[in-house]
Enzyme design. Structure first.
Site, PDB file in Angstrom:
ATOM      1  N   GLU A  16      67.356  59.928  24.975  1.00 26.97           N
ATOM      2  CA  GLU A  16      66.634  60.563  26.147  1.00 26.97           C
ATOM      3  C   GLU A  16      67.818  61.033  26.974  1.00 26.97           C
ATOM      4  O   GLU A  16      67.751  61.882  27.757  1.00 26.97           O
ATOM      5  CB  GLU A  16      65.810  59.665  26.852  1.00 26.97           C
ATOM      6  CG  GLU A  16      65.005  60.655  28.003  1.00 26.97           C
ATOM      7  CD  GLU A  16      65.800  60.407  29.212  1.00 26.97           C
ATOM      8  OE1 GLU A  16      65.722  61.475  30.026  1.00 26.97           O
ATOM      9  OE2 GLU A  16      66.470  59.606  29.557  1.00 26.97           O
TER      10      GLU A  16
ATOM     11  N   ASP B 158      67.153  54.289  24.334  1.00 25.93           N
ATOM     12  CA  ASP B 158      68.703  54.393  24.682  1.00 25.93           C
ATOM     13  C   ASP B 158      69.004  53.780  25.885  1.00 25.93           C
ATOM     14  O   ASP B 158      68.324  53.827  26.695  1.00 25.93           O
ATOM     15  CB  ASP B 158      69.262  55.828  24.271  1.00 25.93           C
ATOM     16  CG  ASP B 158      68.435  56.780  25.162  1.00 25.93           C
ATOM     17  OD1 ASP B 158      67.366  56.637  25.494  1.00 25.93           O
ATOM     18  OD2 ASP B 158      69.256  57.851  25.500  1.00 25.93           O
TER      19      ASP B 158
END
Length: 398
Positions: free
Chosen positions: A141, A83
């Site tokens: 994350e 991400d």
């Protein structure tokens, strides 16, 4: 194993341009946490090109396996997060973000392209090692509850169960070609604090008719800092910081309530639980003593990241074999947090840092900034080193 080390270094050098191209593609097309739909499609397609069978997990996550000879002997899991962050990129580069307000400012594009490079190397060597390498491409994350916790809930650490988990993270404090490592407790837990202090607002010239929420909030902030400094074991790193205070009154208006946000971080899970209790008692008791009330919401974030001493010792020795002793740096604890910690709480793990700064000082911007970028040499070091570490872990006896 020397022939394998040399072979991995050769393969890492030969595929360097491919890894850079993959990183540039990912960097140009960043996606926010738990929205990595196109990223997952891209990664899955690249894995299929290698003959692998990636399976979806945690919505936008992927898991794939590379089986060597005797695949049941031992398993090592390798993790990359995918991400990006809600940051507007300021770099003027051909591969700059094409998605306004979204940027790979924490190096997850490096982690993902690097793990794809590891896959490319190990697929070519699968007849030369025993065991199974589990590739974990993880979403989210950067956002609580963290993609790692969801991956674990959905069974990423079973079938087969890894004996160790390895992860790497970019580190602009070190030049490309060097890596950083820390054995034991490395990164802190992180919990978010949301406080609402309620009293009785009114005219600032008549405090006797009011319950001054601003004064209560000020006392709470000071007392909470004293709680951490007086109740925590001085040997346990602890940080309590308040970064947002809203008292929406005026020069002569005391507001009915004050809103406060902060973060609590520590390196010890037992003290973490105790601190939550102490903070609640303090906030509620002090506010009540001053005639007000206080609601404290604690949103649990990531736990302490603990690098297993045995695994980290093996990893450090393997790093020296691959890079030379002068390129392996022992680094200090860091009070930031990472959801890789969830893996470290379940399986013996090692989370290490990959140098990304150029020798001339370029690419020194910190992570989470709009000018973050990396030296291309890191994209040769990262995949080759992780491939070597994986094979070393598979060869371990314990």
């Amino acid at each position: 194993m020397q022939h394998l080390l040399t072979r991995i270094q050769e393969l890492a050098a030969a595929q360097a341009a491919d890894v850079v191209a993959q990183r540039h593609h990912l960097h140009a097309h960043p996606e926010l946490s738990f929205k990595e739909f196109e990223t997952a499609k891209y990664v899955a397609a690249e894995l299929r090109k290698l003959g692998l069978d990636p399976q979806p997990i945690a919505t936008t996550g992927l898991v794939a396996h590379i089986e060597g000879r005797n695949p049941g002997r031992r398993t090592v899991a390798l993790r990359a997060d995918m991400d990006a962050l809600p940051i507007q990129e300021q770099n003027e580069v051909p591969y700059r973000s094409q998605n306004p307000g979204v940027m790979h400012a924490c190096g997850h594009d490096v982690h993902t392209s690097s793990l794809l490079g590891v896959a490319r190397i190990l697929v070519q060597l699968r007849d030369e090692f025993e065991g199974t390498v589990k590739l974990m491409f993880q979403p989210g994350e950067e956002l609580v509850p963290g993609g790692a916790s969801i991956m674990i809930q959905e069974g990423v650490l079973v079938n087969p169960a890894p004996q160790s988990v390895l992860g790497q993270h970019v580190f602009p404090q070190l030049p490309a070609g060097k890596v950083g490592i820390h054995a034991g407790r490395y990164m802190a837990s992180a919990d978010e604090l949301y406080l609402t202090v309620r009293g009785k607002g009114g005219h600032g010239a008549m405090p006797e008719q009011n319950i001054d929420t601003v004064l209560v909030a000020a006392n709470l902030i000071v007392a909470a800092q004293q709680l951490v400094s007086r109740r925590a074991n001085p040997k346990i790193p602890s940080v309590l910081s308040f970064g947002k205070v809203i008292a929406n009154g005026a020069t002569n208006v005391i507001p009915n309530e004050v809103y406060i946000e902060g973060t609590f971080r520590t390196m010890d899970e037992q003290w973490r639980e105790q601190a939550h209790v102490h903070l609640r008692q303090l906030c509620e008791g002090l506010a009540a003593a001053m005639g007000a009330s206080c609601e404290l919401e604690i949103r649990r974030g990531y736990p302490c990241l603990d690098n297993d001493l045995t695994v980290t010792g093996r990893v450090r020795a393997a790093m020296v074999e691959y890079l030379g002793a002068g390129n392996v740096v022992d680094i200090d604890q860091w009070m930031a947090s990472e959801d890789f910690a969830f893996y470290s709480q379940q399986v013996p793990s090692c989370f290490y840092r990959l140098g990304t700064r150029a020798l001339d000082g370029r690419f020194a911007s910190s992570v989470h900034t709009p000018t973050f970028d990396v030296e291309a040499q890191a994209l040769t070091v990262g995949p080759g080193l992780m491939a070597w570490l994986a094979l070393r872990e598979l060869a371990a006896e314990a």
